[in-house]
Design an enzyme around this catalytic site. Structure first.
Site, PDB file in Angstrom:
ATOM      1  N   SER A 147       0.838  -1.199   0.000  1.00  0.00           N
ATOM      2  CA  SER A 147       0.000   0.000   0.000  1.00  0.00           C
ATOM      3  C   SER A 147       0.878   1.255   0.000  1.00  0.00           C
ATOM      4  CB  SER A 147      -0.944  -0.042   1.203  1.00  0.00           C
ATOM      5  OG  SER A 147      -2.000   0.867   1.061  1.00  0.00           O
ATOM      6  N   ASP A 195      -0.790  -4.714  -3.604  1.00  0.00           N
ATOM      7  CA  ASP A 195      -2.165  -4.228  -3.588  1.00  0.00           C
ATOM      8  C   ASP A 195      -2.299  -2.713  -3.547  1.00  0.00           C
ATOM      9  OD1 ASP A 195      -4.757  -5.377  -3.853  1.00  0.00           O
ATOM     10  OD2 ASP A 195      -5.270  -4.594  -1.888  1.00  0.00           O
ATOM     11  N   HIS A 241      -6.910  -6.891   1.583  1.00  0.00           N
ATOM     12  CA  HIS A 241      -5.925  -5.857   1.272  1.00  0.00           C
ATOM     13  C   HIS A 241      -4.536  -6.229   1.797  1.00  0.00           C
ATOM     14  CE1 HIS A 241      -4.177  -2.000   0.457  1.00  0.00           C
ATOM     15  NE2 HIS A 241      -4.090  -1.654   1.735  1.00  0.00           N
TER      16      HIS A 241
END
EC number: 3.1.1.-
Length: 400
Positions: free
Chosen positions: A202, A228, A358
């Protein structure tokens, strides 16, 4: 049939003579038992209260056929797992320059021989321990590999000066990561940097991409992997970030309670990883609510001014930077136009884990480790066998 015959038949067939009401009552009385810590087991985490057993139960006259076997935990233990289970040491670095008083923190397992160094950067609100379980899976497959998992400023055990203004600009975080890598080399007295594989989740994906794009690591950088996050979907997700933050609990009664919330809410779908990473996300503060003293260490809402800066231009930099490129996603819908075109042109490797959330590396540490190890092997320059130079052949008197 006489009572004697019935008794004989029950003992031979292993039928439980107790009525089902007794079985149900006893079943309710069996509390959650603390299971022994598995060796980095990627458990079935589809539900926080799921139960599975593959053992074969052979009924005997003394057993209850429908009772849960003793020793099998109905739930799962929520006991925190210490960082020493996964890393050999922790390091602290006093920052100089404009960030005086900043004390950066990282976890390290040193590489062996000419093994690579996987440098891990976590996402916003997380910590270096989010890579703990996946690091152990990497070392199962690459025993010579080293792991350097960083806590960025405002997160984990990194300490910022009191009353200092929060600075989470991308250029600042990228500079911090480079500083930690170089400081680790000096503190560990390495003659040179090992081959480096940057890994970011992220926000961390944006940080490692920016560092790779800067070229400051030179030939030491073999490649970088991003988990992700892509520019298009990240910018879209920022619109609903405040809504998500409003649904999170403000505090927890205990660390175990926080671990339980992460697993039950499926924020982290692997309980072993949650037991390792969640404690570093919290600090004890009874001034706000004494009944829920465990509060978030990082105020994610306060990071909002930096959100756009993190992700603008990410796709372009990801495709332009030198080195091998790997993108792990939880769904193909996250690809934006620029990355879709780049993927069709073969500019980077793409792998999708639709079963993960996630936090791909925490939900599926074994599969993530396999992808990272394969990625390293594809980019390992030491494994390349180059043809001899023409000048060397001529010196040996060979015809060319």
């Amino acid at each position: 049939m006489s009572d004697l015959q019935r008794s004989w038949a029950k003992s031979k067939l292993g039928l439980a003579p107790e009525p089902f009401t007794q079985v149900e009552e006893e079943d309710e009385q069996i509390g959650d038992q603390v299971a022994e810590l598995p060796e980095h087991v990627d458990d079935d985490s589809s539900s926080a209260s799921s139960v599975s057993s593959t053992g074969t139960i052979i009924p005997t006259p003394s057993q209850k056929l429908f009772a849960r076997p003793q020793g099998v935990a109905r739930g799962r233990t929520l006991e925190p797992i210490p960082w020493t289970t996964y890393f050999e040491r922790e390091l602290f670095f006093e920052s100089d320059g404009d960030s005086k008083g900043l004390r950066l923190h990282a976890y390290l397992t040193s590489p062996a021989g000419k093994g690579p160094l996987f440098v891990m950067h976590h996402g916003a609100g997380s910590s270096g321990l989010s890579f703990a379980v996946v690091s152990s899976e990497i070392r199962k497959r690459l025993p010579s590999a080293g792991i350097l998992a960083v806590d960025c400023r405002g997160h984990g055990s990194t300490v910022s000066p009191e009353n200092s203004e929060l600075d989470l600009r991308l250029v600042t975080l990228s500079g911090d990561l480079y500083f930690v890598i170089q400081s680790t080399k000096e503190q560990m007295r390495w003659a040179e940097l090992p081959p480096v594989m940057l890994v970011g989740h992220s926000l961390g994906g944006a940080v490692v991409t920016d560092l790779a794009h800067s070229g400051r690591l030179g030939t030491s950088l073999l490649g970088y992997a991003v988990f992700d996050v892509v520019e298009g979907s990240a910018m879209d997700a920022l619109q609903s970030m405040q809504t998500y933050l409003s649904t999170r609990p403000g505090g927890f009664t205990s660390v175990e309670n926080a671990i339980d919330w992460h697993v039950r809410s499926r924020t982290i779908r692997n309980s072993v990883s949650a037991r390792t990473s969640v404690p570093a996300l919290l600090r004890r503060d009874e001034t706000i609510d004494a009944s829920r003293p465990w509060r978030w260490r990082t105020n994610l809402g306060a990071t909002q001014p930096f959100w756009e800066d993190w992700f603008v231009g990410l796709s372009k930099k990801f495709l332009e930077a030198k080195g091998g490129k790997l993108l792990l996603l939880a769904g193909t819908d996250r690809l934006d136009t620029e990355l879709t075109i780049g993927q069709m042109q073969g500019k980077y490797a793409l792998q999708v884990f639709p079963e993960a959330g996630h936090f791909i590396h925490e939900d599926m540490p074994e599969q993530t480790a396999i992808s990272l190890c394969d990625f390293y092997r594809r980019n390992d320059r030491s494994a390349l066998v180059l043809p001899p130079k023409v000048s060397d052949l001529l010196k040996l008197g060979k015809k060319v």
